[in-house]
Design an enzyme around this catalytic site. Structure first.
Site, PDB file in Angstrom:
ATOM      1  N   LYS A 133       0.879  -1.173   0.000  1.00 58.81           N
ATOM      2  CA  LYS A 133       0.000   0.000   0.000  1.00 58.81           C
ATOM      3  C   LYS A 133       0.913   1.219   0.000  1.00 58.81           C
ATOM      4  O   LYS A 133       1.434   1.630   1.028  1.00 58.81           O
ATOM      5  CB  LYS A 133      -0.917  -0.004   1.219  1.00 58.81           C
ATOM      6  CG  LYS A 133      -1.926   1.127   1.178  1.00 58.81           C
ATOM      7  CD  LYS A 133      -3.000   0.927   2.224  1.00 58.81           C
ATOM      8  CE  LYS A 133      -4.124   1.928   2.158  1.00 58.81           C
ATOM      9  NZ  LYS A 133      -3.818   3.267   1.810  1.00 58.81           N
ATOM     10  N   ASP A 182       2.296   4.869  -0.102  1.00 57.15           N
ATOM     11  CA  ASP A 182       1.770   6.059   0.554  1.00 57.15           C
ATOM     12  C   ASP A 182       2.078   7.307  -0.267  1.00 57.15           C
ATOM     13  O   ASP A 182       3.109   7.951  -0.093  1.00 57.15           O
ATOM     14  CB  ASP A 182       2.397   6.172   1.958  1.00 57.15           C
ATOM     15  CG  ASP A 182       1.564   7.049   2.864  1.00 57.15           C
ATOM     16  OD1 ASP A 182       0.440   7.430   2.465  1.00 57.15           O
ATOM     17  OD2 ASP A 182       2.034   7.359   3.971  1.00 57.15           O
ATOM     18  N   TYR A 210      -3.609  -0.855 -10.727  1.00 59.44           N
ATOM     19  CA  TYR A 210      -4.980  -1.222 -11.076  1.00 59.44           C
ATOM     20  C   TYR A 210      -5.217  -0.915 -12.549  1.00 59.44           C
ATOM     21  O   TYR A 210      -4.844   0.168 -13.018  1.00 59.44           O
ATOM     22  CB  TYR A 210      -5.920  -0.391 -10.197  1.00 59.44           C
ATOM     23  CG  TYR A 210      -7.358  -0.876 -10.081  1.00 59.44           C
ATOM     24  CD1 TYR A 210      -7.715  -2.178 -10.388  1.00 59.44           C
ATOM     25  CD2 TYR A 210      -8.354  -0.007  -9.643  1.00 59.44           C
ATOM     26  CE1 TYR A 210      -9.026  -2.602 -10.259  1.00 59.44           C
ATOM     27  CE2 TYR A 210      -9.664  -0.415  -9.500  1.00 59.44           C
ATOM     28  CZ  TYR A 210     -10.000  -1.714  -9.823  1.00 59.44           C
ATOM     29  OH  TYR A 210     -11.293  -2.116  -9.690  1.00 59.44           O
ATOM     30  N   CYS A 264      -7.189  33.624  28.813  1.00 59.08           N
ATOM     31  CA  CYS A 264      -5.875  33.530  28.187  1.00 59.08           C
ATOM     32  C   CYS A 264      -4.783  33.287  29.237  1.00 59.08           C
ATOM     33  O   CYS A 264      -4.674  34.051  30.199  1.00 59.08           O
ATOM     34  CB  CYS A 264      -5.590  34.811  27.412  1.00 59.08           C
ATOM     35  SG  CYS A 264      -3.937  34.841  26.719  1.00 59.08           S
ATOM     36  N   CYS A 279      -2.535  36.633  29.287  1.00 58.86           N
ATOM     37  CA  CYS A 279      -2.983  37.980  29.672  1.00 58.86           C
ATOM     38  C   CYS A 279      -4.298  37.965  30.445  1.00 58.86           C
ATOM     39  O   CYS A 279      -4.781  39.017  30.855  1.00 58.86           O
ATOM     40  CB  CYS A 279      -3.100  38.873  28.443  1.00 58.86           C
ATOM     41  SG  CYS A 279      -4.484  38.438  27.384  1.00 58.86           S
ATOM     42  N   CYS A 287      -7.664  34.237  21.975  1.00 52.32           N
ATOM     43  CA  CYS A 287      -7.608  35.333  22.936  1.00 52.32           C
ATOM     44  C   CYS A 287      -7.905  36.602  22.129  1.00 52.32           C
ATOM     45  O   CYS A 287      -7.173  36.922  21.189  1.00 52.32           O
ATOM     46  CB  CYS A 287      -6.217  35.419  23.566  1.00 52.32           C
ATOM     47  SG  CYS A 287      -5.974  36.995  24.407  1.00 52.32           S
ATOM     48  N   CYS A 301      -1.987  41.502  24.356  1.00 51.24           N
ATOM     49  CA  CYS A 301      -1.566  40.166  24.799  1.00 51.24           C
ATOM     50  C   CYS A 301      -0.115  39.945  24.311  1.00 51.24           C
ATOM     51  O   CYS A 301       0.137  39.955  23.095  1.00 51.24           O
ATOM     52  CB  CYS A 301      -2.513  39.124  24.228  1.00 51.24           C
ATOM     53  SG  CYS A 301      -2.070  37.453  24.661  1.00 51.24           S
TER      54      CYS A 301
HETATM   55  S1  IVH Z   1      -6.461  -0.343  -4.799  1.00 52.52           S
HETATM   56  C1  IVH Z   1     -10.923   0.100  -5.438  1.00 52.52           C
HETATM   57  N1  IVH Z   1      -3.898  -0.787  -4.402  1.00 52.52           N
HETATM   58  O1  IVH Z   1      -4.795   3.553  -0.972  1.00 52.52           O
HETATM   59  C2  IVH Z   1      -9.462  -0.141  -5.223  1.00 52.52           C
HETATM   60  N2  IVH Z   1      -4.821   1.254  -3.582  1.00 52.52           N
HETATM   61  O2  IVH Z   1      -6.890   3.787   1.066  1.00 52.52           O
HETATM   62  C3  IVH Z   1      -8.786   1.038  -4.687  1.00 52.52           C
HETATM   63  N3  IVH Z   1      -3.182   2.724  -2.506  1.00 52.52           N
HETATM   64  O3  IVH Z   1      -7.053   5.504  -2.827  1.00 52.52           O
HETATM   65  C4  IVH Z   1      -7.381   1.130  -4.663  1.00 52.52           C
HETATM   66  N4  IVH Z   1      -1.433   1.422  -2.788  1.00 52.52           N
HETATM   67  O4  IVH Z   1      -4.551   5.798  -3.278  1.00 52.52           O
HETATM   68  C5  IVH Z   1      -4.930   0.063  -4.217  1.00 52.52           C
HETATM   69  N5  IVH Z   1      -1.655  -1.286  -4.151  1.00 52.52           N
HETATM   70  C6  IVH Z   1      -2.663  -0.452  -3.972  1.00 52.52           C
HETATM   71  C7  IVH Z   1      -2.502   0.790  -3.317  1.00 52.52           C
HETATM   72  C8  IVH Z   1      -3.611   1.612  -3.149  1.00 52.52           C
HETATM   73  C9  IVH Z   1      -1.870   2.588  -2.319  1.00 52.52           C
HETATM   74  C10 IVH Z   1      -3.981   3.889  -2.062  1.00 52.52           C
HETATM   75  C11 IVH Z   1      -4.903   4.450  -3.101  1.00 52.52           C
HETATM   76  C12 IVH Z   1      -6.283   4.385  -2.513  1.00 52.52           C
HETATM   77  C13 IVH Z   1      -5.974   4.325  -1.053  1.00 52.52           C
HETATM   78  C14 IVH Z   1      -7.105   3.684  -0.291  1.00 52.52           C
END
Ligand code: IVH
Length: 671
Positions: free
Chosen positions: A115, A117, A226, A406, A409, A424, A430
């Site tokens: 996942k 970030d 995706y 506050c 003051c 404040c 102040c």
């Molecule tokens: S799948 C319907 N795969 O996480 C499927 N999301 O919390 C939706 N994200 O909006 C997303 N890595 O921005 C998918 N390997 C991954 C991901 C991923 C990061 C993010 C994405 C999504 C958010 C959801």
């Protein structure tokens, strides 16, 4: 819990979650970690289940946070762009697997992915070429940020390969690699800009910049996870992603096909440790049903697919004792609580203090003095209190009370409906507000008075030498040199910088005054639009709200500022000392100028003048500069490689597009 109490709690949670959605998606300035956010959401969902009479379709539990900004053209998502259900526990994961298998009536394969970030993006390709790129927005529609996404080197603009559908969407995450992020922040610090809090915020902020030349200078990257569309190469998500990689897109090679939930659990365990060695941030693992037909069968809730779940890693936590809470007063009078903790070691540093943000946060956590609290470091955000260990609370402990007056003051604090902070109202006397205003005035982007810092301002204030910003211009070198902590050299240096600051252009002087909600950009717009402080001070509410990007909040704040007689006397004094309170003649707006009444949008790169110069020209000739093409736009001034979103919007709305030379001819600057 009684229904009435639940309603109050539900309302509080909804307001807080909505506020955090805006902080995260629109401002890229999160105040809480994902874990704390998920806890709030979980509590709201639980209460809404227990008290269904309080369910509401506009509750944040029913919709996803929106990143839409006015500056961009919005495009509809052909396939909604949803969020993911989260879990932090193996039990819930096993429950997810049980549910899926029950629906399917057989064993199921899952694709496990990191996942990533960053900021999510949906990119359309048509006839094997990049078509457009849209942010997640509110899930239904998002901002067209194509010009910015096209700057990403690793993203193919046209593709070759087998089984490429005529139209398809790839979705993924825009990121900064850790090392690129470090270099970006280093450069920002060097040039006096605020560093980004973490790589995600830097990426989300960058794809929303209006200047795609500036975006191109930052090394964004994009990982895809995706594939969507008709006539996809396979009915397996995993195989489709292999195909996407073969077309030239970046797909993380950590992706793995797992044939049982035990394999999924092993994958999660492996990456919890291995993620430290990645060169980008992840916050968990995504588990997806691999078979697309089973995915359609399982379907979606209002917010999330039923065929996927995100297992999120918890940020490192520690527990310690809450010793006390201090309340700090800032330049605007906002009162911020700060927790003083018994020192504890967490993720590489000893933590003694944690931020709490506002009174609602204290209420949400139900904090008591002496409580054992859990603290957490989310990304590089300063530590936060994320929870309280209620079980070991001593019976004599008292809830933390937010002060009603506050702490600096003694004035009674005030709060408006819309804002989370208590203020404040003692603007005039102040001490931290006075000192804060002076510090803002001398800061680099304002009057840039070198030789003066927070400590010196403190000293000058306590020695009664400076009580407001005008007093700076009355300082005498001899008096300064006598102060214990300053020498002759520093004193001379201060006097020199103060004198030099009288040359600061009007728009920066306006910013330096510290009028609430008037930041650098707003100050620049106001300076151009009104030309002088007198004209701005006289401007009516109607005149102010007509200015592009000036809303009712800024308008009220400007009107309040100029209705205060102390502010007027201050301005009179500053003018006497020679500060610039007007734009130079050549940059003043001609109210009956050739462009008066016209709204103009600029896009692309220009040959004869810079974009900034064109903006100034438009304003000076009586026109309105606007950042996005709408039905009210008169024309789009288009240079080399204009942003496709603006051009597309202009075409769709029938807005005239003119090139640089025609524009210069029109305003009589080219013969
Ligand atoms: S799948 C319907 N795969 O996480 C499927 N999301 O919390 C939706 N994200 O909006 C997303 N890595 O921005 C998918 N390997 C991954 C991901 C991923 C990061 C993010 C994405 C999504 C958010 C959801």
């Amino acid at each position: 819990m009684k229904a009435e109490e639940a309603k109050r709690r539900i309302d509080l949670l909804r307001t807080e979650i909505n506020r955090h959605n805006d902080l995260y998606y629109k401002l890229n300035k999160p105040e809480i970690s994902d874990f704390e956010y998920d806890l709030l959401m979980h509590e709201l969902e639980t209460l809404e289940k227990l008290f269904p009479e309080h369910k509401a379709s506009d509750s944040p539990s029913q919709k996803i946070g929106s990143d839409i900004s006015r500056e961009f053209v919005q495009l509809d998502h052909e396939y909604p762009m949803l969020s993911l259900a989260n879990t932090y526990s193996n039990e819930e994961l096993i429950e997810f697997d049980r549910r899926i298998k029950k629906s399917a009536g057989r064993d199921v394969s899952y694709t496990c992915e990191l996942k990533i970030d960053g900021a999510s993006i949906s990119i359309k390709y048509s006839d094997a070429r990049f078509n457009y790129a849209v942010t997640r927005g509110d899930g239904e529609k998002g901002d067209n940020v194509s010009a910015n996404i096209l700057t990403i080197k690793s993203l193919p603009k046209s593709i070759t390969g087998e089984r490429v559908p005529r139209d398809f969407f790839v979705r993924g995450e825009i990121i900064f690699h850790r090392e690129d992020f470090r270099l970006l922040n280093e450069a920002r610090l060097e040039s006096g800009e605020q560093p980004f809090v973490n790589p995600r915020n830097a990426a989300a902020g960058t794809i929303k910049l209006l200047d795609h030349v500036a975006v191109a200078a930052r090394p964004l990257d994009c990982y895809l996870y995706y594939l969507l569309g008709k006539d996809l190469p396979s009915r397996s998500h995993y195989e489709n992603m292999q195909r996407v990689a073969s077309w030239g897109f970046k797909v993380s090679d950590a992706m793995k096909l797992c044939n049982s939930i035990d394999e999924v659990v092993d994958y999660i365990k492996y990456w919890d440790n291995a993620r430290k060695n990645l060169d980008f941030d992840i916050d968990g693992v995504v588990i997806k049903v691999d078979n697309l037909d089973l995915q359609s069968e399982l379907g979606y809730t209002a917010k999330t697919p039923r065929w996927a779940v995100a297992y999120k890693y918890k940020a490192e936590q520690a527990s310690t004792r809450l010793v006390s809470i201090s309340f700090q007063v800032g330049r605007t009078g906002a009162v911020t609580p700060v927790a003083n903790l018994e020192p504890v070691f967490l993720a590489g540093t000893t933590v003694k203090r944690a931020s709490l943000h506002n009174a609602d946060q204290i209420k949400l956590l139900d904090l008591h003095c002496n409580d054992t609290v859990f603290i957490e470091k989310g990304g590089e955000i300063i530590p936060k209190i994320v929870g309280v260990d209620g079980e070991i609370r001593s019976p004599d402990s008292r809830p933390v009370a937010f002060p009603s007056s506050c702490p600096e003051c003694g004035t009674a604090l005030q709060k408006t409906e819309e804002e989370a902070n208590w203020y404040c109202p003692n603007y005039r006397s102040c001490p931290p507000q006075i000192k804060g205003r002076i510090e803002h005035f001398i800061s680099r982007k304002a009057m840039d008075i070198g030789g003066l810092g927070e400590e010196t301002v403190d000293l000058l204030y306590s020695e009664n030498l400076v009580r407001n910003v005008a007093d700076l211009y009355e300082l005498k070198a001899e008096a300064l040199a006598e102060l214990e902590r300053l020498g002759k050299r520093s004193a001379a240096n201060i006097i020199r910088s103060v004198r030099k600051s009288t040359g600061t252009p009007f728009h920066r002087v306006l910013y330096a005054l510290g009028i609430r909600h008037v930041g650098e950009t707003t100050a620049r717009t106001l300076a151009h639009q009104f030309g002088s402080i007198e004209r701005l001070a006289e401007a009516s509410r109607e005149e102010l709200t007509k200015v592009p990007d000036i809303g009712p909040k800024i308008t009220s704040s400007i009107i309040d500022y100029f209705s205060d007689t102390d502010n007027i006397s201050l301005l009179v004094r500053l003018k006497e000392y020679g500060l610039n309170f007007a734009m130079p003649e050549t940059q003043q707006i001609e109210s009956e100028g050739i462009l008066s009444g016209r709204t103009i949008v600029i896009s692309g790169v220009f040959v004869h003048h810079s974009r900034e110069e064109y903006k100034e020209m438009i304003m000076r000739l009586g026109g309105k500069y606007s950042s996005s093409v709408t039905s009210r736009t008169d024309f789009l001034l288009s240079g080399e490689s204009p942003g496709p979103s603006k051009t597309e919007a202009a075409r769709n709305l029938g807005v005239q597009i003119i090139d640089e030379e025609s524009f210069l001819l029109m305003i009589g600057q080219l013969s």
